[in-house]
Write a protein that holds these residues in place. Structure first.
Motif, PDB file in Angstrom:
ATOM      1  N   THR A  12       0.831  -1.205   0.000  1.00  0.00           N
ATOM      2  CA  THR A  12       0.000   0.000   0.000  1.00  0.00           C
ATOM      3  C   THR A  12       0.870   1.262   0.000  1.00  0.00           C
ATOM      4  O   THR A  12       1.818   1.373   0.770  1.00  0.00           O
ATOM      5  N   SER A  14      -3.166  -7.622  -7.894  1.00  0.00           N
ATOM      6  CA  SER A  14      -3.771  -6.654  -6.978  1.00  0.00           C
ATOM      7  C   SER A  14      -2.786  -6.214  -5.900  1.00  0.00           C
ATOM      8  O   SER A  14      -1.958  -7.014  -5.431  1.00  0.00           O
ATOM      9  N   LYS A  15      -2.892  -4.935  -5.512  1.00  0.00           N
ATOM     10  CA  LYS A  15      -2.154  -4.414  -4.376  1.00  0.00           C
ATOM     11  C   LYS A  15      -2.861  -4.823  -3.085  1.00  0.00           C
ATOM     12  O   LYS A  15      -4.012  -5.269  -3.099  1.00  0.00           O
ATOM     13  N   ASP A  55      -4.089  -2.916  -1.014  1.00  0.00           N
ATOM     14  CA  ASP A  55      -5.258  -2.068  -0.774  1.00  0.00           C
ATOM     15  C   ASP A  55      -6.385  -2.327  -1.766  1.00  0.00           C
ATOM     16  O   ASP A  55      -7.395  -1.613  -1.777  1.00  0.00           O
ATOM     17  N   THR A 107      -6.152  -2.148  -5.140  1.00  0.00           N
ATOM     18  CA  THR A 107      -5.917  -1.552  -6.456  1.00  0.00           C
ATOM     19  C   THR A 107      -5.521  -2.634  -7.458  1.00  0.00           C
ATOM     20  O   THR A 107      -4.692  -3.486  -7.170  1.00  0.00           O
ATOM     21  N   GLU A 108      -6.102  -2.563  -8.669  1.00  0.00           N
ATOM     22  CA  GLU A 108      -5.844  -3.579  -9.675  1.00  0.00           C
ATOM     23  C   GLU A 108      -4.747  -3.149 -10.649  1.00  0.00           C
ATOM     24  O   GLU A 108      -4.622  -1.973 -10.998  1.00  0.00           O
ATOM     25  N   MET A 137      -1.832  -0.008 -14.884  1.00  0.00           N
ATOM     26  CA  MET A 137      -2.622   0.207 -13.694  1.00  0.00           C
ATOM     27  C   MET A 137      -3.790   1.102 -14.019  1.00  0.00           C
ATOM     28  O   MET A 137      -3.656   2.043 -14.757  1.00  0.00           O
TER      29      MET A 137
END
Length: 315
Positions: free
Chosen positions: A236, A292-293, A295, A297-298, A315
């Motif tokens: 993150t 994916s992160k 958090d 996020t893709e 991203m």
């Protein structure tokens, strides 16, 4: 009947300047030194930008139109203009100081604080160097900067320390092939970087890079390097600006996995993915794998091997 233009109130004169195109304003500035000084005082009537690529031509950009000032040695052609919509041309006599003096004159006359594009073309490296030093002294923003792969490599090697002093904001393109022992560390990164011969761009620089788009060809990054990059990306808050990373490297192979995935990495069931940056759609990625992160996020990843091994990440 002649008009005493310089006797106009400043507000009215500023409005006159606003209605002039760059060719008209240039001719007015050549009328007298007094007028030129007035133009400097009342400059910045529009968002003028300037471009220079080391040949005998300088471009003024305004309202998505380009006004090119070209050198001519024929007095009969002085101020001869050709209007072609977006691209317009005027032949002029260059001053005794050549293209450098003209460049500085245009900067001052139009009150320019932004260079639209600046490039090293080795037809006249000395002129480029003088202009670059002046831009550094004035701390003028350079939106796009390019280093071409021609001319004397040592000239560019000697120049590179100045690159970190230049205020390059949007895009850096470099196609120069440097010597094997060349080393350069960025102090700051523009929004986009594209390097054609990037073996000198180290893994540490990649991990510290703050650009939104990074394209590196002929790099030396390995599967392990790219795996470590993704490990950091997943955390993150890391790489907050990054939208596109594209790396070509002959070191990418099928021997080692990346994020526990065997190469090549692709998924034929996924849709085509693309990214929009600065109103420009960058090339699509076909059949990428979703990552994916922490958090949520893709990101979308595709890694090719074979004749053109490439790591492609959106991203």
């Amino acid at each position: 009947m002649p008009i005493a233009l310089l006797k106009f109130p400043n507000d009215l004169l500023r409005e006159v300047f606003r209605l002039c195109n760059p060719f008209e304003l240039y001719k007015l500035s050549k009328y007298s030194k007094k007028f030129s000084q007035k133009a400097i005082t009342l400059g910045a009537t529009k968002k003028w930008k300037i471009g220079f690529w080391c040949w005998n031509e300088i471009t003024i950009c305004v309202d998505r139109s380009y006004y090119n000032f070209s050198q001519t040695d024929n007095p009969e052609n002085y101020y001869k203009t050709i209007f072609g919509g977006c691209d317009n041309y005027m032949d002029i006599e260059f001053p005794n100081g050549g293209v450098v003096e003209l460049f500085l004159h245009l900067l001052d006359t139009f009150g320019i604080r932004i260079v639209h594009s600046l490039g090293i073309k080795f037809t006249n490296f000395e002129d480029f160097l003088k202009i670059a030093k002046d831009l550094v002294d004035r701390n003028i923003e350079i939106e796009q900067f390019a280093i071409e792969n021609d001319g004397e490599v040592q000239d560019v090697v000697n120049f590179m320390p100045m690159l970190n002093q230049m205020n390059i904001t949007q895009e850096l393109q470099c196609s120069m092939k440097f010597p094997p022992d060349f080393h350069f560390d960025f102090v700051k990164y523009p929004r986009e970087i594209s390097i054609s011969n990037s073996s000198w761009f180290t893994f540490d620089q990649l991990m510290d890079c703050t650009s939104a788009r990074v394209e590196l060809k002929n790099s030396l990054f390995t599967n392990h390097d790219l795996d470590v990059f993704l490990q950091k990306w997943k955390k993150t808050g890391t790489f907050p600006n990054l939208r596109r990373l594209r790396i070509h490297s002959i070191q990418i192979d099928i021997e080692s996995p990346i994020q526990e995935m065997i190469l090549p990495i692709q998924n034929v069931d996924n849709p085509m993915i693309r990214v929009l940056m600065r109103n420009y759609i960058y090339p699509n990625i076909f059949n990428p794998v979703r990552v994916s992160k922490d958090d949520g996020t893709e990101g979308w990843l595709k890694v090719d091997v074979g004749n053109w091994p490439e790591f492609n990440f959106l991203m």
